[in-house]
Design a protein around this motif. Structure first.
Motif, PDB file in Angstrom:
ATOM      1  N   ALA A  85       1.673  -6.027   0.282  1.00 50.62           N
ATOM      2  CA  ALA A  85       2.343  -4.499  -0.564  1.00 50.62           C
ATOM      3  C   ALA A  85       3.139  -3.343   0.647  1.00 50.62           C
ATOM      4  O   ALA A  85       4.515  -2.984   0.742  1.00 50.62           O
ATOM      5  CB  ALA A  85       1.233  -3.756  -0.622  1.00 50.62           C
ATOM      6  N   THR A  86       2.808  -4.171   1.926  1.00 49.48           N
ATOM      7  CA  THR A  86       3.770  -3.601   3.199  1.00 49.48           C
ATOM      8  C   THR A  86       5.148  -4.300   3.649  1.00 49.48           C
ATOM      9  O   THR A  86       6.352  -3.131   3.109  1.00 49.48           O
ATOM     10  CB  THR A  86       3.247  -3.796   4.216  1.00 49.48           C
ATOM     11  OG1 THR A  86       1.626  -3.360   4.558  1.00 49.48           O
ATOM     12  CG2 THR A  86       3.402  -3.222   5.773  1.00 49.48           C
ATOM     13  N   LEU A  87       4.934  -5.277   2.586  1.00 52.80           N
ATOM     14  CA  LEU A  87       6.427  -5.867   2.963  1.00 52.80           C
ATOM     15  C   LEU A  87       7.468  -5.117   1.566  1.00 52.80           C
ATOM     16  O   LEU A  87       8.504  -4.939   1.923  1.00 52.80           O
ATOM     17  CB  LEU A  87       6.343  -6.926   2.318  1.00 52.80           C
ATOM     18  CG  LEU A  87       6.318  -7.973   4.271  1.00 52.80           C
ATOM     19  CD1 LEU A  87       5.701  -9.621   3.772  1.00 52.80           C
ATOM     20  CD2 LEU A  87       7.119  -7.982   5.098  1.00 52.80           C
ATOM     21  N   PRO A 162      -5.107   7.375  -1.655  1.00 50.77           N
ATOM     22  CA  PRO A 162      -5.119   6.899  -0.049  1.00 50.77           C
ATOM     23  C   PRO A 162      -6.196   6.485   0.425  1.00 50.77           C
ATOM     24  O   PRO A 162      -6.969   5.828  -0.911  1.00 50.77           O
ATOM     25  CB  PRO A 162      -5.955   8.109   0.503  1.00 50.77           C
ATOM     26  CG  PRO A 162      -5.728   9.072  -0.086  1.00 50.77           C
ATOM     27  CD  PRO A 162      -5.863   8.308  -1.795  1.00 50.77           C
ATOM     28  N   THR A 163      -5.830   5.213   1.409  1.00 49.45           N
ATOM     29  CA  THR A 163      -7.310   4.308   1.503  1.00 49.45           C
ATOM     30  C   THR A 163      -8.633   4.445   1.548  1.00 49.45           C
ATOM     31  O   THR A 163      -9.521   4.220   1.373  1.00 49.45           O
ATOM     32  CB  THR A 163      -6.418   2.988   2.646  1.00 49.45           C
ATOM     33  OG1 THR A 163      -6.459   1.816   2.203  1.00 49.45           O
ATOM     34  CG2 THR A 163      -6.842   3.690   4.229  1.00 49.45           C
ATOM     35  N   ASN A 164      -8.611   5.224   1.764  1.00 48.17           N
ATOM     36  CA  ASN A 164      -9.822   5.949   2.482  1.00 48.17           C
ATOM     37  C   ASN A 164     -10.761   7.484   1.694  1.00 48.17           C
ATOM     38  O   ASN A 164     -11.049   7.972   2.506  1.00 48.17           O
ATOM     39  CB  ASN A 164      -9.451   7.084   4.521  1.00 48.17           C
ATOM     40  CG  ASN A 164      -8.419   8.081   4.350  1.00 48.17           C
ATOM     41  OD1 ASN A 164      -7.656   7.986   3.461  1.00 48.17           O
ATOM     42  ND2 ASN A 164      -7.658   8.006   5.481  1.00 48.17           N
ATOM     43  N   LEU A 187       7.133   5.885  -4.246  1.00 52.12           N
ATOM     44  CA  LEU A 187       5.103   5.656  -4.080  1.00 52.12           C
ATOM     45  C   LEU A 187       4.421   4.476  -3.974  1.00 52.12           C
ATOM     46  O   LEU A 187       4.417   3.927  -4.263  1.00 52.12           O
ATOM     47  CB  LEU A 187       5.488   5.975  -5.873  1.00 52.12           C
ATOM     48  CG  LEU A 187       3.618   6.124  -6.167  1.00 52.12           C
ATOM     49  CD1 LEU A 187       2.878   7.185  -5.261  1.00 52.12           C
ATOM     50  CD2 LEU A 187       3.165   6.927  -7.828  1.00 52.12           C
ATOM     51  N   ASP A 188       3.952   4.923  -2.840  1.00 50.33           N
ATOM     52  CA  ASP A 188       2.368   4.183  -2.906  1.00 50.33           C
ATOM     53  C   ASP A 188       1.251   3.966  -3.473  1.00 50.33           C
ATOM     54  O   ASP A 188       1.112   4.777  -3.574  1.00 50.33           O
ATOM     55  CB  ASP A 188       2.189   4.254  -1.617  1.00 50.33           C
ATOM     56  CG  ASP A 188       0.975   3.421  -0.960  1.00 50.33           C
ATOM     57  OD1 ASP A 188       0.356   2.106  -1.567  1.00 50.33           O
ATOM     58  OD2 ASP A 188       0.600   3.562   0.278  1.00 50.33           O
ATOM     59  N   ALA A 189       1.095   2.746  -4.899  1.00 49.04           N
ATOM     60  CA  ALA A 189       0.580   3.338  -5.394  1.00 49.04           C
ATOM     61  C   ALA A 189      -0.479   1.363  -5.320  1.00 49.04           C
ATOM     62  O   ALA A 189      -1.348   1.516  -6.465  1.00 49.04           O
ATOM     63  CB  ALA A 189       1.217   2.484  -6.814  1.00 49.04           C
ATOM     64  N   GLY A 212      -1.361  -6.738  -5.032  1.00 50.75           N
ATOM     65  CA  GLY A 212      -1.955  -8.109  -6.125  1.00 50.75           C
ATOM     66  C   GLY A 212      -4.125  -7.806  -5.885  1.00 50.75           C
ATOM     67  O   GLY A 212      -4.586  -8.100  -7.045  1.00 50.75           O
ATOM     68  N   ARG A 213      -4.227  -8.017  -4.536  1.00 54.02           N
ATOM     69  CA  ARG A 213      -5.588  -7.966  -4.476  1.00 54.02           C
ATOM     70  C   ARG A 213      -6.400  -7.614  -4.571  1.00 54.02           C
ATOM     71  O   ARG A 213      -7.384  -7.281  -4.610  1.00 54.02           O
ATOM     72  CB  ARG A 213      -5.871  -9.135  -3.388  1.00 54.02           C
ATOM     73  CG  ARG A 213      -5.834  -7.722  -2.310  1.00 54.02           C
ATOM     74  CD  ARG A 213      -5.791  -7.820  -0.700  1.00 54.02           C
ATOM     75  NE  ARG A 213      -5.608  -6.918   0.265  1.00 54.02           N
ATOM     76  CZ  ARG A 213      -4.601  -6.959   0.458  1.00 54.02           C
ATOM     77  NH1 ARG A 213      -3.563  -6.739   0.316  1.00 54.02           N
ATOM     78  NH2 ARG A 213      -4.954  -5.668   1.589  1.00 54.02           N
ATOM     79  N   LYS A 214      -6.182  -5.632  -5.072  1.00 49.41           N
ATOM     80  CA  LYS A 214      -7.185  -5.071  -5.010  1.00 49.41           C
ATOM     81  C   LYS A 214      -7.545  -4.422  -6.285  1.00 49.41           C
ATOM     82  O   LYS A 214      -7.823  -5.821  -7.501  1.00 49.41           O
ATOM     83  CB  LYS A 214      -6.552  -3.484  -4.487  1.00 49.41           C
ATOM     84  CG  LYS A 214      -5.996  -3.842  -2.698  1.00 49.41           C
ATOM     85  CD  LYS A 214      -5.761  -2.554  -2.468  1.00 49.41           C
ATOM     86  CE  LYS A 214      -4.625  -2.941  -0.995  1.00 49.41           C
ATOM     87  NZ  LYS A 214      -6.070  -3.530  -0.138  1.00 49.41           N
ATOM     88  N   PHE A 215      -7.842  -4.067  -7.028  1.00 53.88           N
ATOM     89  CA  PHE A 215      -7.485  -2.905  -8.335  1.00 53.88           C
ATOM     90  C   PHE A 215      -7.451  -4.409  -9.588  1.00 53.88           C
ATOM     91  O   PHE A 215      -7.685  -3.976 -10.544  1.00 53.88           O
ATOM     92  CB  PHE A 215      -7.394  -1.773  -8.734  1.00 53.88           C
ATOM     93  CG  PHE A 215      -8.606  -1.374  -7.695  1.00 53.88           C
ATOM     94  CD1 PHE A 215     -10.411  -0.582  -8.209  1.00 53.88           C
ATOM     95  CD2 PHE A 215      -8.357  -0.208  -6.987  1.00 53.88           C
ATOM     96  CE1 PHE A 215     -10.881   0.180  -7.389  1.00 53.88           C
ATOM     97  CE2 PHE A 215      -8.952   0.039  -5.867  1.00 53.88           C
ATOM     98  CZ  PHE A 215     -11.061   0.062  -6.541  1.00 53.88           C
TER      99      PHE A 215
HETATM  100  C1  PLP Z   1      -2.675   2.913  -0.328  1.00 57.49           C
HETATM  101  C2  PLP Z   1      -2.634   1.554   0.574  1.00 57.49           C
HETATM  102  N1  PLP Z   1      -1.717   1.383   1.406  1.00 57.49           N
HETATM  103  C3  PLP Z   1      -0.613  -0.065   1.589  1.00 57.49           C
HETATM  104  C4  PLP Z   1      -1.841  -1.044   1.596  1.00 57.49           C
HETATM  105  C5  PLP Z   1      -1.030  -1.797   2.908  1.00 57.49           C
HETATM  106  O1  PLP Z   1      -1.041  -3.750   1.490  1.00 57.49           O
HETATM  107  P1  PLP Z   1      -0.959  -4.392   1.765  1.00 57.49           P
HETATM  108  O2  PLP Z   1      -2.002  -4.977   2.970  1.00 57.49           O
HETATM  109  O3  PLP Z   1      -1.373  -5.388   0.643  1.00 57.49           O
HETATM  110  O4  PLP Z   1      -0.004  -4.774   2.636  1.00 57.49           O
HETATM  111  C6  PLP Z   1      -3.220  -0.116   1.804  1.00 57.49           C
HETATM  112  C7  PLP Z   1      -3.868  -1.379   1.696  1.00 57.49           C
HETATM  113  O5  PLP Z   1      -5.166  -1.386   1.782  1.00 57.49           O
HETATM  114  C8  PLP Z   1      -3.377   1.124   1.115  1.00 57.49           C
HETATM  115  O6  PLP Z   1      -4.914   0.884   1.062  1.00 57.49           O
END
Ligand code: PLP
Length: 399
Positions: A85-87, A162-164, A187-189, A212-215
């Protein structure tokens, strides 16, 4: 709405037999149909040659685009695929033509890599970063977003979940504000797609990224970018390459749609696996997945709140499957290791001071993230494991 057949999905998930997997916000467990798809296509590459294996896929190679389009309620050619997702996010933000004095409006929930990218873009392009504060519940403050918008804002870039923390930001309201002001909305989803319904028209975003790997329960090494067709018509990738072009590969012949943001070389086995994972989620039903995740995570929060020595972090108005907490007197990494020893997978996540500008996290929280295949027994197993070492009198005596 009828219930998910949890027993059936657990039987179809090889990893369910082993540990208690509560790290779905890190990487979830793939259903067998996903891992088998990846392995089958990998074998085909070994048997036939990598290029030849893709040729025999024919139209099937497009399945993942149509699955992602059904998931997000968009068109298949509004989807581009990436290795993470970062790329995907980087492809969107780097394509935008910033000028000195422009502003990027963002929030406190941004992923660390995005924070780092903002600092770098601000330095290189002379862009000002506008970080809108959260409200008293830890959600992005919509009133402050409204006030922050002016004619120098060239991008609104926000995070849905958020991630946290278990917060779900009200991004549809933000999207409406961006649309009204004519500002592109990224949007970061990553943590919401696959967990809850996400519809790009409801959110009114121009770009959306997901992992892809998360939910979604896809393979690692997969991510996607949605680009609204109105936007991809005028936006070129930061750096074109043969994947972004139509033959004969002159820079005049950018592909139509989101495909112009992709690179040519990729892992087809992983893409095929992602397509199967998305189909699997759609068959179960995203509404049903979300209803079960919301119920299980509320139950987990309630169980942990009753435990002495555990401080559960409250989430916003809508609480999602990410449950974060601290254990009194034990650092979060040690909690994760103790739980791993007992066969329970959780993770730690950086915790930011809500008003801090720093790129360095203040502390780490323990993050337990539930999915629909988890059971109430598994949540009780986590609670019992924690109670066996949290707030233990002997530990406090030793401290
Ligand atoms: C909210 C959020 N945005 C972006 C990312 C980045 O995703 P990726 O590790 O697939 O690049 C993460 C990864 O944990 C995330 O939790």
């Amino acid at each position: 709405m009828d219930e998910i057949d949890v027993e059936a999905v657990r039987r179809a998930t090889p990893g369910c037999g082993d540990a208690v997997h509560l790290n779905n916000a890190g990487a979830s467990l793939m259903p067998a149909c996903v891992s088998e798809t990846v392995v089958r296509h990998m074998r085909q590459e070994a048997d036939l040659g990598g290029y030849e294996a893709v040729e025999i896929l024919g139209d099937q190679a497009r399945d993942v685009y149509s699955a992602a389009a059904r998931l997000l309620s968009c068109a298949p050619d509004e989807i581009a695929l990436f290795e993470n997702a970062t790329l995907a996010w980087r492809a969107a933000i780097l394509a935008l033509p910033f000028e000195p004095g422009d502003k990027i409006l963002t929030g406190r929930a941004e992923y660390t890599s995005h924070r780092m990218a903002y600092v770098e873009i601000a330095r290189r392009a002379g862009v000002e970063l506008l970080v809108v504060d959260n409200d008293e519940r830890g959600e992005l403050d919509m009133e402050r977003v409204r006030e922050a918008i002016d004619d120098r804002v060239r991008l609104m870039a926000l995070t849905h979940v958020p991630t946290n923390s278990g917060v779900v930001n009200r991004v549809a309201e933000a999207g409406a504000l961006a649309r009204e002001a004519g500002i592109p909305f990224l949007l970061d989803a990553c943590q919401s797609v696959g967990q809850m319904p996400v519809d790009v028209d409801e959110v009114e975003c121009d770009f959306l990224t997901a992992a892809g790997r998360k939910f979604l329960r896809g393979p690692r090494g997969t991510g996607l970018l949605y680009v609204r067709s109105d936007v991809s018509r005028w936006l070129a990738p930061w750096m074109p390459e043969i994947g972004s072009m139509e033959p004969p590969w002159s820079t005049e012949t950018l592909k139509p749609g989101a495909a112009r943001f992709e690179t040519w070389e990729t892992s087809w086995p992983l893409r095929m696996g992602l397509g199967v994972a998305i189909d699997y989620a759609l068959k179960i039903g995203i509404d049903r997945i979300w209803a079960r995740i919301a119920r299980l995570s509320q139950l987990l929060r309630a169980m942990l709140r009753e435990q002495p020595g555990i401080e559960v972090h409250s989430a916003g108005r809508t609480e999602c499957g990410i449950v974060t907490f601290l254990v009194d007197g034990i650092d979060s990494l040690s909690v994760k290791c103790e739980l791993a020893r007992r066969g329970i997978n959780v993770d730690i996540a950086s915790h930011w001071c809500p008003t801090g500008e720093s790129l360095v996290a203040d502390s780490c929280v323990v993050r337990a993230s539930v999915h629909y295949f988890n059971t109430e027994d598994e949540l009780r197993a986590l609670r019992d494991a924690l109670s066996s070492f949290a707030a233990s009198p002997s530990r406090h005596a030793a401290a």
